[in-house]
Scaffold this motif. Structure first.
Motif, PDB file in Angstrom:
ATOM      1  N   THR A 221     -41.299  56.936   0.064  1.00 52.08           N
ATOM      2  CA  THR A 221     -42.276  56.326  -0.843  1.00 52.08           C
ATOM      3  C   THR A 221     -41.634  55.972  -2.181  1.00 52.08           C
ATOM      4  N   LEU A 222     -40.801  56.856  -2.699  1.00 54.56           N
ATOM      5  CA  LEU A 222     -40.124  56.578  -3.970  1.00 54.56           C
ATOM      6  C   LEU A 222     -39.120  55.440  -3.829  1.00 54.56           C
TER       7      LEU A 222
ATOM      8  N   LEU B  45     -41.071  52.396  -4.137  1.00 61.41           N
ATOM      9  CA  LEU B  45     -41.394  52.145  -5.542  1.00 61.41           C
ATOM     10  C   LEU B  45     -40.209  51.518  -6.269  1.00 61.41           C
TER      11      LEU B  45
ATOM     12  N   ASN C 244     -46.408  48.300  -6.192  1.00 62.24           N
ATOM     13  CA  ASN C 244     -45.665  47.397  -5.308  1.00 62.24           C
ATOM     14  C   ASN C 244     -46.483  46.198  -4.857  1.00 62.24           C
TER      15      ASN C 244
ATOM     16  N   THR D 230     -47.927  54.246  -5.729  1.00 65.56           N
ATOM     17  CA  THR D 230     -46.811  53.361  -5.406  1.00 65.56           C
ATOM     18  C   THR D 230     -47.305  52.027  -4.868  1.00 65.56           C
TER      19      THR D 230
END
Length: 276
Positions: free
Chosen positions: A36-37, A40, A97, A93
């Motif tokens: 997930t990061l 991001l 995005n 996120t």
């Protein structure tokens, strides 16, 4: 003065343990959050590329963020590493995005020619993504949904909305000339995508793609996936344009499918009440 956070044994006179204990977090719960990061980072870097005038790379990174967004949830379920923290991180996120990043990319690309109107169109897209994600989080707690409702989203999901909102950029990369008349149409289209995200229109969720498939279809599915990736790399703008157009064409079919299932449940409920 004694430390209030530490219990002391009356007999031994020494500290037994702290009242607050730090639990060890399994590594499997960190891997989905790491993906997930990474998504991001891709989305934010896409904004930077747009500011620097590297629009093709900016769009690539938004598409990469959408691909990573499709992976992290499945990875969490596969590793049994789902958590409330991961769900909140994923929502924040996704807003960046698929709300902020595409809005800024579109504004930098051409909506700025419309001045305040172009900026408002970008704002509406970002707000639509935020409202879409907030409604999705609330709907997760609805206990009255039928079992088949998990195959549908309410409104266009944020990743699909972001990929769809960038359609005018794909068309320009394919050679479509930009005109002063065309930019107001782009602003209207962007606002339309935002309203589709917050609309009550049922859309297929695509979650069934992660379910088990028959052994006989494993090889064809792998070949089809490899072929799609190869075509996306070789002809990105044509493939993305076709994906958006096909997705828009499938929306009425998803609506008809959802309506048919709803009417079936109503008929079954009516039969049950009549028989009681």
């Amino acid at each position: 003065m004694s430390d209030p956070t530490i219990d002391r044994d009356a007999d031994a006179g020494g500290p037994i343990q702290s009242r607050v204990k730090l639990r060890r977090v399994p590594l499997r719960t960190l891997l989905p959050n790491l993906v997930t990061l990474l998504a991001l980072c891709a989305g934010l870097t896409g904004v930077r590329m747009a500011i620097e005038g590297r629009l093709e790379l900016a769009v690539y990174l938004v598409v990469l963020a959408a691909a990573l967004d499709g992976i992290d949830g499945r990875l969490a379920r596969l590793l049994k590493g789902t958590s409330r923290f991961g769900a909140e991180l994923d929502s924040l996120t996704d807003f960046v995005n698929f709300g902020v990043a595409p809005a800024l990319i579109l504004y930098i690309w051409g909506l700025h020619d419309l001045g305040h109107v172009g900026w408002v169109a970008g704002l509406v897209l970002a707000i639509g993504a935020a409202l879409r994600l907030a409604r999705f989080n609330v709907a997760l707690d609805d206990p009255n949904k039928p079992a088949w409702a998990g195959a549908f989203f309410t409104g266009v999901p944020a990743p699909a909305g972001a990929i769809g909102a960038l359609l005018p950029i794909y068309l320009e990369f394919l050679g479509t000339p930009r005109s002063p008349i065309g930019m107001p149409v782009v602003a209207i289209y962007v606002v339309f995508v935002a309203f589709m995200m917050v609309s009550p229109l049922p859309t297929w969720s695509g979650k069934q793609l992660g379910a088990r498939i028959k052994r006989a279809y494993v090889a064809p599915a792998l070949i089809a996936g490899a072929l799609f990736v190869a075509l996306l790399i070789s002809y990105p703008w044509l493939v993305l344009t076709l994906v958006v157009l096909v997705y828009l064409a499938l929306l009425p079919l998803a609506f008809a499918h959802h309506r048919r299932l709803t009417l079936r449940d109503r008929a079954a409920a009516g039969d049950a009440s009549a028989g009681s």
